[in-house]
Motif scaffolding. Structure first.
Motif, mmCIF file in Angstrom:
data_model
loop_
_atom_site.group_PDB
_atom_site.id
_atom_site.type_symbol
_atom_site.label_atom_id
_atom_site.label_comp_id
_atom_site.label_asym_id
_atom_site.label_seq_id
_atom_site.Cartn_x
_atom_site.Cartn_y
_atom_site.Cartn_z
ATOM 1 N N UNK A 68 36.690 -4.204 59.096
ATOM 2 C CA UNK A 68 37.534 -3.876 57.941
ATOM 3 C C UNK A 68 37.669 -5.138 57.070
ATOM 4 N N UNK A 69 36.556 -5.583 56.539
ATOM 5 C CA UNK A 69 36.527 -6.836 55.802
ATOM 6 C C UNK A 69 37.349 -6.772 54.506
ATOM 7 N N UNK A 70 37.341 -5.612 53.857
ATOM 8 C CA UNK A 70 38.124 -5.448 52.630
ATOM 9 C C UNK A 70 39.614 -5.578 52.901
ATOM 10 N N UNK A 71 40.042 -4.952 54.008
ATOM 11 C CA UNK A 71 41.460 -5.037 54.387
ATOM 12 C C UNK A 71 41.826 -6.473 54.765
ATOM 13 N N UNK A 72 40.900 -7.151 55.454
ATOM 14 C CA UNK A 72 41.175 -8.531 55.858
ATOM 15 C C UNK A 72 41.351 -9.418 54.621
ATOM 16 N N UNK A 73 40.459 -9.243 53.650
ATOM 17 C CA UNK A 73 40.525 -10.061 52.443
ATOM 18 C C UNK A 73 41.840 -9.834 51.700
ATOM 19 N N UNK A 74 42.251 -8.556 51.614
ATOM 20 C CA UNK A 74 43.513 -8.231 50.930
ATOM 21 C C UNK A 74 44.711 -8.793 51.702
ATOM 22 N N UNK A 75 44.652 -8.744 53.049
ATOM 23 C CA UNK A 75 45.757 -9.229 53.888
ATOM 24 C C UNK A 75 45.990 -10.718 53.729
ATOM 25 N N UNK A 76 44.950 -11.469 53.339
ATOM 26 C CA UNK A 76 45.095 -12.909 53.138
ATOM 27 C C UNK A 76 46.132 -13.232 52.057
ATOM 28 N N UNK A 77 46.208 -12.401 51.014
ATOM 29 C CA UNK A 77 47.056 -12.721 49.856
ATOM 30 C C UNK A 77 48.230 -11.758 49.670
ATOM 31 N N UNK A 78 48.142 -10.580 50.277
ATOM 32 C CA UNK A 78 49.186 -9.559 50.083
ATOM 33 C C UNK A 78 50.050 -9.462 51.354
ATOM 34 N N UNK A 79 51.233 -10.085 51.312
ATOM 35 C CA UNK A 79 52.103 -10.127 52.498
ATOM 36 C C UNK A 79 52.573 -8.736 52.929
ATOM 37 N N UNK A 80 52.934 -7.917 51.945
ATOM 38 C CA UNK A 80 53.412 -6.566 52.275
ATOM 39 C C UNK A 80 52.314 -5.755 52.952
ATOM 40 N N UNK A 81 51.081 -5.881 52.448
ATOM 41 C CA UNK A 81 49.961 -5.147 53.056
ATOM 42 C C UNK A 81 49.675 -5.692 54.454
ATOM 43 N N UNK A 82 49.819 -7.007 54.608
ATOM 44 C CA UNK A 82 49.611 -7.617 55.916
ATOM 45 C C UNK A 82 50.631 -7.081 56.932
ATOM 46 N N UNK A 83 51.874 -6.966 56.494
ATOM 47 C CA UNK A 83 52.913 -6.403 57.374
ATOM 48 C C UNK A 83 52.565 -4.967 57.755
ATOM 49 N N UNK A 84 52.068 -4.200 56.783
ATOM 50 C CA UNK A 84 51.681 -2.797 57.024
ATOM 51 C C UNK A 84 50.581 -2.720 58.074
ATOM 52 N N UNK A 85 49.593 -3.602 57.965
ATOM 53 C CA UNK A 85 48.488 -3.623 58.930
ATOM 54 C C UNK A 85 48.960 -4.066 60.317
ATOM 55 N N UNK A 86 49.880 -5.036 60.352
ATOM 56 C CA UNK A 86 50.414 -5.493 61.637
ATOM 57 C C UNK A 86 51.155 -4.354 62.345
#
Length: 340
Positions: free
Chosen positions: A309-327
């Motif tokens: 999920x490279x696209x999600x990983x790239x977005x998670x680097x800069x988007x904290x809210x999205x990173x929390x969602x993925x976690x």
């Protein structure tokens, strides 16, 4: 269970308010706007168990009402400084102060307060009756004889203060009429129905915290900020002096009311001469949380890489809210320390 959890919070709050300096401080701020009218010497602890008994059909009946903390406090008569005795001292009268601590909302609190207050007045009456009986009191009229209470007898006023520590705003009733179905009553009858309001202190919304002179200031202040890590850090830094060596019972109360289990676990390490170092405890919690978060973020990136999920990983680097969602999606949650 839930009742066990409530009991765990009740005991530290009861122990905390058994201190005369804190009771005097609480009353001075709540009743007198922070003016030092009541001193610790004006406060005396009473037995909080209010028990009465009576006979019914040859059987002894009993009723026990236990308040959290019960004191008698001497307060000035009338307006401040306006009544003095022969020695030119301010004349004071005793009133009974009942403290009811609440970690959860009670929707029948007015009824509970009425019941406890009525029981307190009943026991005062019975004490007076017992005293008259021992002294073989002569009654002035039939009314005094029937009530065993002289026309000149007086009961000590009872002031019950409910102290609510919960995180949610109090949405329970603050008066009897709020939980009484008066819609069925005509308006002129409603006006005849007497109300009974409670004296409620919401710890997390109390506006006069800085007027306290004891560690009530640190306890109330800490709990008012424990839901936001940044706010709490700022508060602790500002009140560092009071929190560097917090009395043990104050530390215990903060631990249970903030639900910060890590603070409880660290207590033995933070104990020092004079109290517990709350500043160090909070610093360790924040450092531990930061380490946890960094570890979990790295685990998240491993999962995303393995799942291509490279696209999600790239977005998670800069988007904290999205990173929390993925976690959350991967079940990677930091152990909560009450920072909501």
């Amino acid at each position: 269970g839930k009742r066990g959890a409530m009991a765990k919070k009740d005991i530290p709050s009861i122990n905390y308010f058994k201190d005369k300096m804190r009771i005097a401080d609480l009353l001075n701020v709540y009743l007198y706007g922070g003016n030092k009218i009541i001193s610790p010497q004006d406060v005396s602890e009473l037995n909080p168990i209010l028990a009465k008994s009576w006979w019914n059909d040859k059987e002894l009946k009993t009723n026990v009402n236990i308040t959290d903390v019960l004191f008698v406090a001497k307060i000035p008569v009338g307006k401040e400084n306006d009544v003095k005795n022969a020695d030119n001292d301010i004349q004071k009268i005793p009133i009974i102060i009942s403290i009811q601590n609440q970690s959860d909302i009670s929707y029948v609190m007015p009824v509970r307060v009425i019941n406890a207050d009525a029981n307190g007045y009943y026991l005062q009456w019975k004490d007076i009756e017992r005293k008259h009986k021992r002294e073989k009191q002569a009654w002035a009229d039939h009314g005094e004889f029937l009530s065993k209470f002289k026309e000149s007898d007086r009961l000590k006023p009872i002031l019950t203060i409910v102290i609510y520590f919960g995180k949610d705003n109090w949405n329970g009733a603050k008066s009897l009429k709020e939980i009484t179905d008066l819609k069925v009553c005509p308006l002129h009858i409603q006006k005849q129905m007497k109300d009974y309001s409670i004296n409620l202190i919401e710890v997390r919304n109390f506006s006069d915290v800085e007027k306290f002179t004891t560690d009530l200031r640190e306890v109330f202040g800490f709990l008012q900020n424990d839901g936001n890590k940044q706010q709490l850090e700022k508060y602790v830094e500002k009140h560092r002096e009071g929190l560097l060596s917090l009395e043990e019972d104050a530390y215990d109360l903060i631990c249970v009311m903030s639900d910060m289990k890590k603070l409880q676990e660290l207590k033995s390490e933070l104990r020092q001469e004079g109290g517990c170092n709350m500043c160090k405890g909070l610093e360790e919690i924040i450092e531990d949380e930061t380490r946890q978060r960094e570890t979990l973020v790295n685990i998240l990136y491993e999962h995303l890489y393995n799942d291509e999920r490279m696209g999600d990983m790239k977005r998670a680097f800069t988007d904290k809210d999205y990173r929390r969602q993925l976690m959350k999606e991967y079940g990677l949650q930091v152990e909560p320390y009450s920072f909501s």
